[in-house]
Design an enzyme around this catalytic site. Sequence first.
Site, short mmCIF file in Angstrom:
data_model
loop_
_atom_site.label_atom_id
_atom_site.label_comp_id
_atom_site.label_asym_id
_atom_site.label_seq_id
_atom_site.Cartn_x
_atom_site.Cartn_y
_atom_site.Cartn_z
N ASN A 13 0.72 -1.47 0.05
CA ASN A 13 -0.22 0.21 -0.29
C ASN A 13 0.97 1.07 -0.17
OD1 ASN A 13 -1.95 1.94 0.76
ND2 ASN A 13 -2.73 0.97 2.33
N ARG A 21 -2.96 -2.22 -3.83
CA ARG A 21 -4.11 -1.41 -3.23
C ARG A 21 -3.26 -0.04 -4.33
NH1 ARG A 21 -5.15 2.61 1.17
NH2 ARG A 21 -7.37 3.49 0.52
N HIS A 38 -12.80 3.09 0.36
CA HIS A 38 -12.49 2.24 1.62
C HIS A 38 -13.79 0.90 0.32
CE1 HIS A 38 -12.13 5.68 4.48
NE2 HIS A 38 -11.29 5.00 4.15
N LEU A 85 -15.61 4.42 10.28
CA LEU A 85 -14.81 5.50 10.73
C LEU A 85 -13.56 5.16 11.07
CD1 LEU A 85 -18.83 5.17 12.62
CD2 LEU A 85 -18.21 6.25 10.41
N ASN A 132 -9.70 7.75 10.56
CA ASN A 132 -9.46 8.95 9.73
C ASN A 132 -10.28 8.84 8.65
OD1 ASN A 132 -7.75 11.27 10.91
ND2 ASN A 132 -6.32 10.51 10.00
N GLY A 133 -10.18 8.90 7.89
CA GLY A 133 -11.04 8.79 6.65
C GLY A 133 -12.15 8.15 6.79
N ARG A 142 -11.07 16.11 7.02
CA ARG A 142 -11.37 16.45 6.24
C ARG A 142 -12.94 16.66 6.91
NH1 ARG A 142 -10.65 10.65 3.14
NH2 ARG A 142 -8.28 10.82 3.42
N GLY A 161 -10.31 2.45 12.77
CA GLY A 161 -9.86 2.72 14.23
C GLY A 161 -11.46 3.09 15.14
N GLY A 196 -14.49 2.86 15.03
CA GLY A 196 -15.88 1.93 14.73
C GLY A 196 -15.34 0.60 15.59
N ASN A 234 -12.92 0.57 18.07
CA ASN A 234 -13.04 0.25 19.20
C ASN A 234 -13.37 1.64 19.91
OD1 ASN A 234 -10.43 -0.68 19.11
ND2 ASN A 234 -9.58 0.44 17.08
N GLU A 283 -8.30 -5.06 5.52
CA GLU A 283 -8.07 -4.80 3.79
C GLU A 283 -6.93 -5.46 3.04
OE1 GLU A 283 -8.50 -0.38 5.10
OE2 GLU A 283 -9.02 -0.10 3.65
P1 ADP Z 1 -6.90 6.01 8.96
O1 ADP Z 1 -6.76 4.06 8.21
O2 ADP Z 1 -7.78 6.18 8.29
O3 ADP Z 1 -5.89 6.35 9.37
P2 ADP Z 1 -8.15 4.26 11.50
O4 ADP Z 1 -9.13 3.29 11.05
O5 ADP Z 1 -6.38 3.47 11.79
O6 ADP Z 1 -7.97 5.19 9.76
O7 ADP Z 1 -9.06 5.35 12.66
C1 ADP Z 1 -8.15 5.77 13.02
C2 ADP Z 1 -8.60 6.23 13.96
O8 ADP Z 1 -9.59 5.53 15.06
C3 ADP Z 1 -7.63 8.24 14.86
O9 ADP Z 1 -9.35 8.82 14.96
C4 ADP Z 1 -7.85 6.91 16.34
O10 ADP Z 1 -8.34 7.90 17.23
C5 ADP Z 1 -9.44 6.20 16.11
N1 ADP Z 1 -9.13 5.16 17.05
C6 ADP Z 1 -8.27 4.24 17.78
N2 ADP Z 1 -8.13 3.17 18.33
C7 ADP Z 1 -9.55 4.25 20.03
C8 ADP Z 1 -9.97 3.91 21.05
N3 ADP Z 1 -9.61 3.27 21.57
N4 ADP Z 1 -10.92 5.06 20.90
C9 ADP Z 1 -11.06 5.88 19.74
N5 ADP Z 1 -10.44 5.99 18.41
C10 ADP Z 1 -10.17 5.59 18.64
#
Ligand code: ADP
Length: 397
Positions: free
Chosen positions: A7, A90, A179, A208, A210-211, A240, A330, A332, A334, A383
């Site tokens: 990726n 990817r 996605h 859910l 960062n993106g 964004r 991330g 969704g 956690n 992914e």
């Molecule tokens: P990307 O792949 O788009 O960079 P991720 O799927 O890794 O994003 O998700 C990152 C997001 O998930 C961040 O905003 C991070 O704070 C959130 N995140 C990860 N772990 C937790 C947690 N334990 N509680 C709340 N938010 C979390």
Amino acid sequence: MNILVINCGSSSLKFQLIDSASEEVLAKGLCERIGIDGRLVYQSEGNEKEITKEHMPTHTEAVKLVLEALVNPKTGAISSLDEIGAVGHRIVHGGEAFTESTLITDEVIAAVERVSELAPLHNPANLIGIEACQKLMPGVPMAAVFDTAFHQTMPAEAYMYGIPYKYYSQFKVRKYGFHGTSHSYVSKHAADMLGQPYESLKTIVCHLGNGASVCAVKNGKSVDTSMGLTPLEGLVMGTRSGDIDPSVIEYIAEKENFEMEHIMDVLNKKSGVYGISGVSSDFRDIEAAAEAGDERAALAQDVFCYRVVKYIGAYAAAMNGVDAICFTAGLGENSGETRKKICDYLGYLGVELDEEANKRRGEDLVISTESSKVKVLMVPTNEELAIARETAALVQK
Ligand code: ADP
């Protein structure tokens, strides 16, 4: 067969070596700050993570370092590069040219180049990754797995914008969605978890991170999704803006005396929950700040969740119902707090969250009650595994 999943970003390269038969991750890592002051993060099964500073002026050196690490006699995952059966890349934007993953040929590379205009930050970097691998692993089959491909089943009423038709016919301006690998993987996996046929299920996937994006999957096909021509449309994300009135652009440009490039930078990098809260783009920081009484952080959370709720409502309407709602990525996977805030709006659909189950995180789990009319699931996305599966299937065909 061992599949190397790549990726490639503009200054980074993430990789995983996956045994497609056992689906085990043999090694994984990341090259960062390519062209700056290179850093390699590498971890093979059963070993500690190693972080080293490395000279990597271009992606070719980065791929070379990854291959060297993979066959390192001490911490390598394989003894020779011949053990890599295929590479899965990817690719962010496949435009309308790609409705599914494909083996990489010169024609495929040319077609990916042609759609680069639609994803100027991503596709060129993806192509550099392909070129670097071809140089160092000549003869090894490679596959392109597109973020957009899963959404090519959207009907025209979902992907057309309400602007003059010529912008679609001449310039291919339309909703593409992203996605896709994650939405496809999660929706399929959810059907398996529920023991129901994928081909007759209506699912809404909330990716859910960062993106972030939401996808309506009806009978195994994406029928709508929240991201658009680019990943800027839809949900309020880490940095964004998601959906806004397009007039906001002109208005702010005038007020601030900004050029277009500057305003797009604001919408892509300085907006979202980061822009609203002024705290961070990371939801962990935002949750902590809101907890400590920061009102703008709490507002950012509310705006984020409300936008997700609106898309769920829209997609339940678009599909004339919904059987399952999935949370992934991330946040969704956690953040029980976010899932609860969203589900609290969904009583009208007959959603009942199991509050105990919702306290868990990062696992495949149904988090709605037995009597909930719509099932709610937490499904960690994967992914890389999805790319490895697609690649193995193409090579073995
Ligand atoms: P990307 O792949 O788009 O960079 P991720 O799927 O890794 O994003 O998700 C990152 C997001 O998930 C961040 O905003 C991070 O704070 C959130 N995140 C990860 N772990 C937790 C947690 N334990 N509680 C709340 N938010 C979390």
